[in-house]
Design a protein around this motif. Structure first.
Motif, mmCIF file in Angstrom:
data_model
loop_
_atom_site.group_PDB
_atom_site.id
_atom_site.type_symbol
_atom_site.label_atom_id
_atom_site.label_comp_id
_atom_site.label_asym_id
_atom_site.label_seq_id
_atom_site.Cartn_x
_atom_site.Cartn_y
_atom_site.Cartn_z
ATOM 1 N N ALA A 298 -18.298 -32.719 100.008
ATOM 2 C CA ALA A 298 -17.570 -32.823 98.741
ATOM 3 C C ALA A 298 -18.286 -33.860 97.906
ATOM 4 C CB ALA A 298 -16.123 -33.240 98.992
ATOM 5 N N VAL A 299 -18.289 -33.669 96.606
ATOM 6 C CA VAL A 299 -18.821 -34.678 95.704
ATOM 7 C C VAL A 299 -17.608 -35.463 95.245
ATOM 8 C CG1 VAL A 299 -20.198 -35.087 93.628
ATOM 9 C CG2 VAL A 299 -20.591 -33.041 95.038
ATOM 10 N N GLY A 301 -14.599 -36.914 93.660
ATOM 11 C CA GLY A 301 -13.831 -36.330 92.567
ATOM 12 C C GLY A 301 -13.440 -34.885 92.858
ATOM 13 N N ASP A 302 -14.197 -34.202 93.760
ATOM 14 C CA ASP A 302 -13.830 -32.828 94.161
ATOM 15 C C ASP A 302 -12.487 -32.842 94.857
ATOM 16 O OD1 ASP A 302 -16.266 -31.977 93.310
ATOM 17 O OD2 ASP A 302 -17.042 -31.409 95.293
ATOM 18 N N THR A 303 -11.734 -31.776 94.675
ATOM 19 C CA THR A 303 -10.478 -31.695 95.406
ATOM 20 C C THR A 303 -10.657 -30.832 96.648
ATOM 21 O OG1 THR A 303 -9.878 -29.920 93.917
ATOM 22 C CG2 THR A 303 -8.914 -32.096 93.475
ATOM 23 N N GLN A 304 -11.784 -30.132 96.717
ATOM 24 C CA GLN A 304 -11.974 -29.218 97.845
ATOM 25 C C GLN A 304 -13.226 -29.542 98.627
ATOM 26 O OE1 GLN A 304 -12.012 -25.133 96.523
ATOM 27 N NE2 GLN A 304 -10.253 -24.756 97.832
ATOM 28 N N TRP A 305 -13.126 -29.364 99.930
ATOM 29 C CA TRP A 305 -14.299 -29.469 100.784
ATOM 30 C C TRP A 305 -14.978 -28.111 100.830
ATOM 31 C CZ3 TRP A 305 -16.024 -33.970 102.835
ATOM 32 C CH2 TRP A 305 -15.119 -35.047 102.863
ATOM 33 N N ARG A 306 -16.310 -28.105 100.807
ATOM 34 C CA ARG A 306 -17.059 -26.844 100.893
ATOM 35 C C ARG A 306 -17.935 -26.877 102.138
ATOM 36 N NH1 ARG A 306 -19.784 -26.909 95.117
ATOM 37 N NH2 ARG A 306 -19.205 -29.120 95.174
ATOM 38 N N PRO A 307 -18.189 -25.703 102.734
ATOM 39 C CA PRO A 307 -18.924 -25.693 104.013
ATOM 40 C C PRO A 307 -20.424 -25.937 103.847
ATOM 41 C CG PRO A 307 -18.381 -23.451 103.339
ATOM 42 C CD PRO A 307 -17.738 -24.357 102.328
ATOM 43 N N ARG A 336 -20.151 -36.811 99.945
ATOM 44 C CA ARG A 336 -19.309 -37.088 101.111
ATOM 45 C C ARG A 336 -19.425 -35.955 102.122
ATOM 46 N NH1 ARG A 336 -14.928 -40.121 100.394
ATOM 47 N NH2 ARG A 336 -13.482 -38.477 100.955
ATOM 48 N N ILE A 337 -19.557 -36.321 103.386
ATOM 49 C CA ILE A 337 -19.722 -35.341 104.458
ATOM 50 C C ILE A 337 -18.627 -35.558 105.492
ATOM 51 C CG2 ILE A 337 -21.304 -34.439 106.240
ATOM 52 C CD1 ILE A 337 -22.497 -34.291 103.418
ATOM 53 N N ARG A 338 -18.118 -34.454 106.034
ATOM 54 C CA ARG A 338 -17.080 -34.554 107.074
ATOM 55 C C ARG A 338 -17.399 -33.559 108.193
ATOM 56 N NH1 ARG A 338 -10.972 -33.298 105.371
ATOM 57 N NH2 ARG A 338 -11.679 -31.143 105.438
ATOM 58 N N ALA A 339 -17.582 -34.079 109.383
ATOM 59 C CA ALA A 339 -17.878 -33.227 110.534
ATOM 60 C C ALA A 339 -16.655 -33.095 111.426
ATOM 61 C CB ALA A 339 -19.033 -33.817 111.344
ATOM 62 N N THR A 340 -16.577 -31.954 112.104
ATOM 63 C CA THR A 340 -15.516 -31.694 113.082
ATOM 64 C C THR A 340 -16.188 -31.248 114.367
ATOM 65 O OG1 THR A 340 -14.088 -30.973 111.278
ATOM 66 C CG2 THR A 340 -13.409 -30.325 113.502
ATOM 67 N N GLY A 365 -19.147 -42.390 101.394
ATOM 68 C CA GLY A 365 -19.688 -41.884 100.130
ATOM 69 C C GLY A 365 -21.125 -42.342 99.980
ATOM 70 N N HIS A 366 -22.064 -41.391 99.985
ATOM 71 C CA HIS A 366 -23.489 -41.732 99.859
ATOM 72 C C HIS A 366 -23.835 -41.755 98.363
ATOM 73 C CE1 HIS A 366 -27.627 -41.430 101.895
ATOM 74 N NE2 HIS A 366 -27.846 -41.695 100.626
#
Ligand SMILES: Nc1nc2c(c(=O)[nH]1)N[C@H]1C(S)=C(S)[C@@H](COP(=O)(O)O)O[C@H]1N2
Ligand SMILES: [Mo]
Length: 371
Positions: A298-299, A301-307, A336-340, A365-366
């Motif tokens: 996500a960048v 300010g984005d409200t959604q995470w994208r794959p 921003r990155i999120r791993a599962t 946040g990079h």
């Protein structure tokens, strides 16, 4: 070419490997500048993540982070002995380097990660600094380790039914040592003599180091000289004063750190500068001992995470590579990155406070400036 003077100087500084500024960030200098009195003794250098964009699955040895509590010792393999003793074994053993070489060996691809990796974000993202080396995300590397399963060694000394823990002792001047429960020693711990197809480099523990898969690297003791097998729980400063999670309202309990938590890093400089337009962003995510099942971006300010798209090997206990296309617009952004991981554990937004600043697995946040 390295001049002899440069090498001698390097060792006065506590380390043999070159620490080329394009590969590694020498954090010890920052610690000295910040007036940390331990900065002279401890050598800490973290990997520059941008270098991994051009690398394969493994971390090249020259880029591999170094974390020393004391200067790297030079151990002569001809003089070196591994002693195995204590109340938990039937007979004491003394192995030479050749004896160790003659035992059955395995090669495994595993991450080695400091428990303090990401510590700087307690201050930068959660406004509550913690003491210790202010690692960003470069206190991790993945290598192919070749060595003898600890089980092979311990069984030759004859384990008693009462055996409980193994103190793995280093030969550096601080005598760094940490106890390991016997089950973990027997399960998958190895005593490595090789790294990425070469003899273990001096700074990474030559002639032999422990590799304890999935556990914070403090258990992976370097320059091992002795395995003390006990019939009771053991303590050392590295499982009681340091490398413990503090908890409870008053920070009144301490649990030795074992497993790591999921984290991610982008293969860009920190902060990064990019040109406007479509960019391919790459990076890696890892977890304690499980493959990664999903990575999202996500960048700010984005409200959604994208794959993001995973590619290449996704070995348990190592890492997974990923990429995504990003339409970069001029301005200042945070990626921003999120791993599962396969058990469904994701990176949280906020990391629970702990006094010594370990296991920062939160989304970070990079900063990226787009021109
Ligand atoms: N003997 C010894 N082993 C050690 C250490 C040390 O200072 N001395 N540091 C530990 C810590 S805290 C880490 S993070 C890893 C770092 O391994 P590396 O320098 O090969 O990357 O080694 C571990 N083993
Ligand atoms: Mo560490």
């Amino acid at each position: 070419m390295q001049s002899p003077t440069r090498t001698a100087l390097a060792h006065r500084e506590g380390v043999f490997k070159p620490l080329a500024p394009e590969d590694l960030i020498d954090l010890r200098r920052d610690e000295r500048e910040a007036g940390d009195p331990t900065g002279d003794l401890a050598l800490n250098a973290e990997m520059r993540w941008e270098g991994m964009a051009e690398s394969g699955y493994l971390t090249p040895t020259n880029r591999f982070f170094v974390r020393n509590h004391a200067p790297t010792p030079r151990v002569d393999p001809a003089e070196w002995r591994l002693r195995v003793e204590g109340p938990g074994v039937e007979r004491a053993l003394e192995l030479t380097y050749d004896d160790l070489d003659a035992l059955p060996s395995v090669s495994v691809v595993r991450a080695l990660e400091c428990a303090g990796n990401g510590r700087v974000f307690f201050g930068e993202q959660q406004q509550r600094e913690t003491p210790g080396t202010q690692w960003r995300l470069g206190a991790i590397g993945v290598a192919e380790w070749t060595g003898v399963p600890l089980r092979e060694i311990l069984e030759r000394a004859g384990l008693k039914d009462t055996a409980r823990e193994v103190m793995i002792e280093g030969l550096d001047s601080v005598g760094m040592r940490r106890p390991l429960p016997l089950w973990k020693a027997l399960k998958d711990t190895i005593l490595a003599t090789g790294m990425n197809g070469q003899p273990l480099p001096t700074d990474h523990g030559f002639p032999a180091r422990a590799i304890v898969p999935g556990w914070a690297a403090v258990s992976s003791v370097k320059w091992v000289g002795r395995l003390l097998v006990s019939d009771r729980p053991l303590r050392s400063p590295w499982n009681s004063a340091k490398y413990v999670m503090t908890g409870g309202k008053w920070g009144s309990y301490r649990r030795p750190i074992t497993a790591q938590v999921p984290k991610s890093a982008i293969e860009l400089p920190w902060p990064a500068t990019l040109r406007r337009g479509r960019q391919t962003i790459t990076g890696r995510s890892w977890s304690s001992g499980l493959p990664i099942s999903k990575v999202e971006f996500a960048v700010e300010g984005d409200t959604q995470w994208r794959p993001a798209e995973l590619f290449g090997p996704n070995l348990p206990g190592a890492w997974a590579r990923w990429r995504f296309a990003w339409e970069a617009r001029p301005g200042t952004h945070e990626l921003r990155i999120r791993a599962t991981d396969e058990e469904g554990t994701s990176q949280p937004e906020i990391v629970p406070w702990n006094a010594l600043g370990y296991l920062y697995g939160g989304v970070v946040g990079h900063p990226v400036e787009v021109l």
